[in-house]
Design an enzyme around this catalytic site. Structure first.
Site, short mmCIF file in Angstrom:
data_model
loop_
_atom_site.label_atom_id
_atom_site.label_comp_id
_atom_site.label_asym_id
_atom_site.label_seq_id
_atom_site.Cartn_x
_atom_site.Cartn_y
_atom_site.Cartn_z
N GLU A 1 0.86 -1.19 0.00
CA GLU A 1 0.00 0.00 0.00
C GLU A 1 0.89 1.23 0.00
OE1 GLU A 1 -2.72 0.47 3.34
OE2 GLU A 1 -3.48 2.38 2.53
N GLU B 1 -6.07 -5.46 8.00
CA GLU B 1 -4.99 -4.48 8.21
C GLU B 1 -4.77 -4.29 9.70
OE1 GLU B 1 -5.60 -0.61 6.39
OE2 GLU B 1 -7.23 -0.21 7.76
P1 C2E Z 1 -5.20 3.78 5.96
O1 C2E Z 1 -5.47 3.88 4.50
O2 C2E Z 1 -6.15 2.98 6.77
O3 C2E Z 1 -3.72 3.25 6.09
C1 C2E Z 1 -3.31 2.35 7.04
C2 C2E Z 1 -2.74 3.05 8.20
O4 C2E Z 1 -2.56 2.12 9.24
C3 C2E Z 1 -1.36 3.63 7.91
O5 C2E Z 1 -1.22 4.81 8.69
C4 C2E Z 1 -0.44 2.56 8.46
O6 C2E Z 1 0.81 3.05 8.83
C5 C2E Z 1 -1.22 2.12 9.67
N1 C2E Z 1 -0.88 0.77 10.06
C6 C2E Z 1 -0.59 -0.26 9.25
N2 C2E Z 1 -0.34 -1.36 9.98
C7 C2E Z 1 -0.52 -1.02 11.28
C8 C2E Z 1 -0.41 -1.75 12.51
O7 C2E Z 1 -0.12 -2.92 12.57
N3 C2E Z 1 -0.68 -1.07 13.65
C9 C2E Z 1 -0.98 0.24 13.65
N4 C2E Z 1 -1.22 0.84 14.80
N5 C2E Z 1 -1.08 0.96 12.50
C10 C2E Z 1 -0.85 0.32 11.32
P2 C2E Z 1 -0.63 6.10 8.08
O8 C2E Z 1 0.43 5.81 7.09
O9 C2E Z 1 -0.35 6.99 9.22
O10 C2E Z 1 -1.86 6.65 7.27
C11 C2E Z 1 -3.00 7.06 7.94
C12 C2E Z 1 -4.10 7.33 6.99
O11 C2E Z 1 -3.81 8.44 6.16
C13 C2E Z 1 -4.36 6.20 6.02
O12 C2E Z 1 -5.14 5.24 6.63
C14 C2E Z 1 -5.09 6.91 4.93
O13 C2E Z 1 -6.43 7.06 5.26
C15 C2E Z 1 -4.43 8.25 4.92
N6 C2E Z 1 -3.44 8.29 3.86
C16 C2E Z 1 -2.12 7.94 3.86
N7 C2E Z 1 -1.58 8.18 2.65
C17 C2E Z 1 -2.54 8.68 1.87
C18 C2E Z 1 -2.60 9.13 0.51
O14 C2E Z 1 -1.62 9.12 -0.28
N8 C2E Z 1 -3.81 9.61 0.07
C19 C2E Z 1 -4.90 9.64 0.88
N9 C2E Z 1 -6.02 10.10 0.37
N10 C2E Z 1 -4.87 9.22 2.14
C20 C2E Z 1 -3.71 8.74 2.63
CA CA Z 2 -5.72 2.61 2.90
CA CA Z 3 -7.49 1.39 6.31
#
Ligand code: C2E
Ligand code: CA
Ligand code: CA
Length: 545
Positions: free
Chosen positions: A326, A501
């Site tokens: 992802e 996830e």
């Molecule tokens: P998401 O799409 O639900 O992405 C998964 C989030 O869960 C990611 O946070 C990831 O780092 C985190 N995660 C994955 N595995 C685990 C785990 O085992 N434990 C925990 N506690 N967390 C885990 P991240 O990278 O901070 O991203 C947060 C949100 O920001 C994403 O949720 C998504 O909604 C948004 N996001 C990130 N990049 C983009 C992007 O390029 N475009 C858009 N529109 N949204 C983005």
């Molecule tokens: Ca996602």
């Molecule tokens: Ca998600």
């Protein structure tokens, strides 16, 4: 009786309440009659407006208003309709009091009219229509509010401020007369919709405020939604409102401060396409500052390449191999360091910048896939996040198609993660459209509240991504585990793939596998990492094979 005595009399009569008069043009005299006072005649001034002005009753600020009205009366420019002005009368004891003067020309010889003390309601109606001429208007409004808050201690009160989002665009597109009509339509709606419980006003061209008692926050929302519904769709024009709510907790604050707080709450949702009611709290002030900092630097940041794509691997639980990744954005800020998306994505979703940023990340993903293909690797698919904002127009499909074409890559390598909302029919259409174009669709955050089993009946999605909160909270109880396992078997029944996830432990992975879900993403396997580190993970895997 001399003129001065009559003027004094006139002033007292006005102050005492209702005054009637009629003017005899033929004799240049007019007769004044009060509710309790005997009729008397004024013959030294030709028109009543001038006489009232000379009586010294009119408040200084309103004199100019009076002068032009007086001219209209004496030059016979008044129509057959009731002509009126609102003015304030000086009073020695308290705040000036509002009166309305009505004059109607009866025939060539006679005009009739009255002067009446205005009710609170009338003052509001007046102020809402007449804000152009009066910067004094907020003052009377404030007076009414403060009086109400002081007197009605039985009820809780809230300030609701609202405006039309992008009102300027409406003026540009339909012309200013239509813009003005629309504002008048809103005036009218407010007057009809609000009862005597509410105090309402127009603060400036398209900013309005309502102060209302309430018994629960739900009631406020209900009130707002009802008002919004009635104010929408004038002449089929499309426009949205931004509402800000301030709950009064300290009645001693000035009504100005309370109104401004509702204004702050309003400005927070102003650029937000997904929500349109903001509620004031103290942290709003700080977050506004934070938001401004982010917004000031986002464009240069995009140009300077400060946004970076990280990749988080997706694993097959049974084989322990990477089956996908992802793309997750990070902001590599020159002074603040690496900023997580949670700190800036919500801001970008409000102001629309997310459209640009997403496109940028999608392109990073495509470039990377192209690079791997060119190097002769067999790349795993990369899923990118598609903000809900994109689902408002089909442009997003064009831009993704454009990227796929530009980098000349197989479509299945670029997967789309979309958080679906059931309420949003439009969104569904776009999702269907994306499906028709042959993209693999992942329903993001499944189980987190937006989506539900209901949405699965006829879904265009290919894969459900079980949200990490769903997993962690449900894993803790027997009942929760049952729900997860049934969700998994049910989605398999209807032919949907699954990935979980937020998998953080071996137990979670094993449990999922036991339920029939074989794909996982989470810290147990790997955190999101820079592309280089991801490539290392991949090459280790190849080395191991
Ligand atoms: P998401 O799409 O639900 O992405 C998964 C989030 O869960 C990611 O946070 C990831 O780092 C985190 N995660 C994955 N595995 C685990 C785990 O085992 N434990 C925990 N506690 N967390 C885990 P991240 O990278 O901070 O991203 C947060 C949100 O920001 C994403 O949720 C998504 O909604 C948004 N996001 C990130 N990049 C983009 C992007 O390029 N475009 C858009 N529109 N949204 C983005
Ligand atoms: Ca996602
Ligand atoms: Ca998600």
């Amino acid at each position: 009786m001399d003129a001065n005595t009559n003027r004094e009399k006139l002033k007292n009569m006005i102050l005492s309440g209702k005054t009637y008069f009629y003017i005899d043009y033929a004799y240049g005299t007019w007769y004044v009659d009060g509710a309790n006072a005997p009729q008397f005649m004024i013959s030294d001034e030709y028109n009543p407006v001038e006489a009232i002005q000379k009586s010294g009753a009119v408040y200084d600020d309103d004199i100019t208003l009076f002068e032009s009205f007086a001219q209209n009366v004496s030059s016979g420019r008044l129509g057959a309709n009731v002509n009126s002005i609102c003015f304030r009368v000086k009073s020695d004891v308290s705040e000036p009091t509002w009166y309305r003067l009505n004059v109607r020309i009866a025939d060539a010889f006679m005009a009739v009219g009255d002067i009446d003390k205005m009710t609170e309601r009338e003052i509001m109606d007046h102020s809402i229509l007449d804000y152009y001429t009066n910067d004094r208007q907020p003052k009377i409004y404030a007076g009414i509010i403060e009086k109400r808050l002081e007197e009605d201690i039985e009820n809780d009160y809230a300030f609701i401020q609202f405006d039309i989002k992008n009102f300027k665009l409406i003026n540009d597109k339909y012309g200013e007369p239509v813009g003005t009509e629309l504002l008048n339509y809103i005036n009218d709606t407010l007057r009809i919709y609000c009862t005597d419980r509410q105090i309402y006003s127009r603060l400036s061209s398209d900013i309005f405020m309502v102060v209302t008692p309430y018994s629960s926050p739900d009631e406020i929302e209900h009130f707002i939604r009802g008002l919004e519904k009635r104010m929408s769709g004038y002449k089929g024009i499309k426009y949205d409102f931004a509402f800000g709510v301030y709950y009064v907790f300290d009645r001693k604050l000035s009504s100005r401060i309370m109104g401004d707080s509702a204004g702050i709450a309003r400005s927070v949702v102003k650029g937000n396409v997904l929500e349109n009611i903001g509620y004031y709290n103290d942290s709003l002030k700080t977050s506004l500052k934070h938001r401004k900092e982010i917004e000031d630097s986002m464009y240069p940041a995009l140009e300077n390449g400060e946004f970076v794509m990280y990749l988080q691997a997706k694993y097959s639980i049974s084989d322990n191999v990477i089956i996908g990744a992802e793309a997750l954005v990070r902001w590599d800020h020159p002074t603040k360091g690496l900023i997580p998306p949670g700190d800036f994505i919500p801001v970008f979703e409000r102001d629309g910048f997310i459209i640009k940023l997403d496109y940028y990340i999608w392109e990073c993903a495509c470039k990377q896939l192209r690079k791997w293909l060119d190097l002769g690797y067999e790349p795993v698919p990369i899923s990118v996040n598609v903000s809900r904002l994109h689902l408002k127009s089909s442009e997003f499909i064009d831009s993704i198609e454009g990227l796929v074409e530009k980098y000349d890559m197989p479509k299945h390598l670029l997967e789309l993660e979309i958080t679906e909302t059931i309420e949003n029919i439009n969104a569904n259409e776009m999702v269907q459209e994306a499906k028709k174009h042959g993209f693999t669709l992942l329903m993001d955050d499944f189980g987190s509240g937006y989506s539900s089993l209901n949405t699965l009946k006829s879904t265009p999605f290919d894969v459900l991504k079980i949200d990490r909160s769903f997993l962690s909270s449900f894993m803790e109880s027997d009942r929760g585990q049952k729900i997860i396992s049934h969700t998994i078997s049910m989605s398999q029944d209807i032919g949907l793939d699954l990935i979980a996830e937020g998998v953080e432990t071996k137990e979670q992975a094993e449990f999922l596998y036991g339920c029939g879900c074989n794909a996982a993403q989470g810290f147990y396997y790997s955190k999101p990492v820079p592309v280089r580190d991801f490539e290392k993970l991949m090459s280790n895997q190849y080395a191991a094979i």
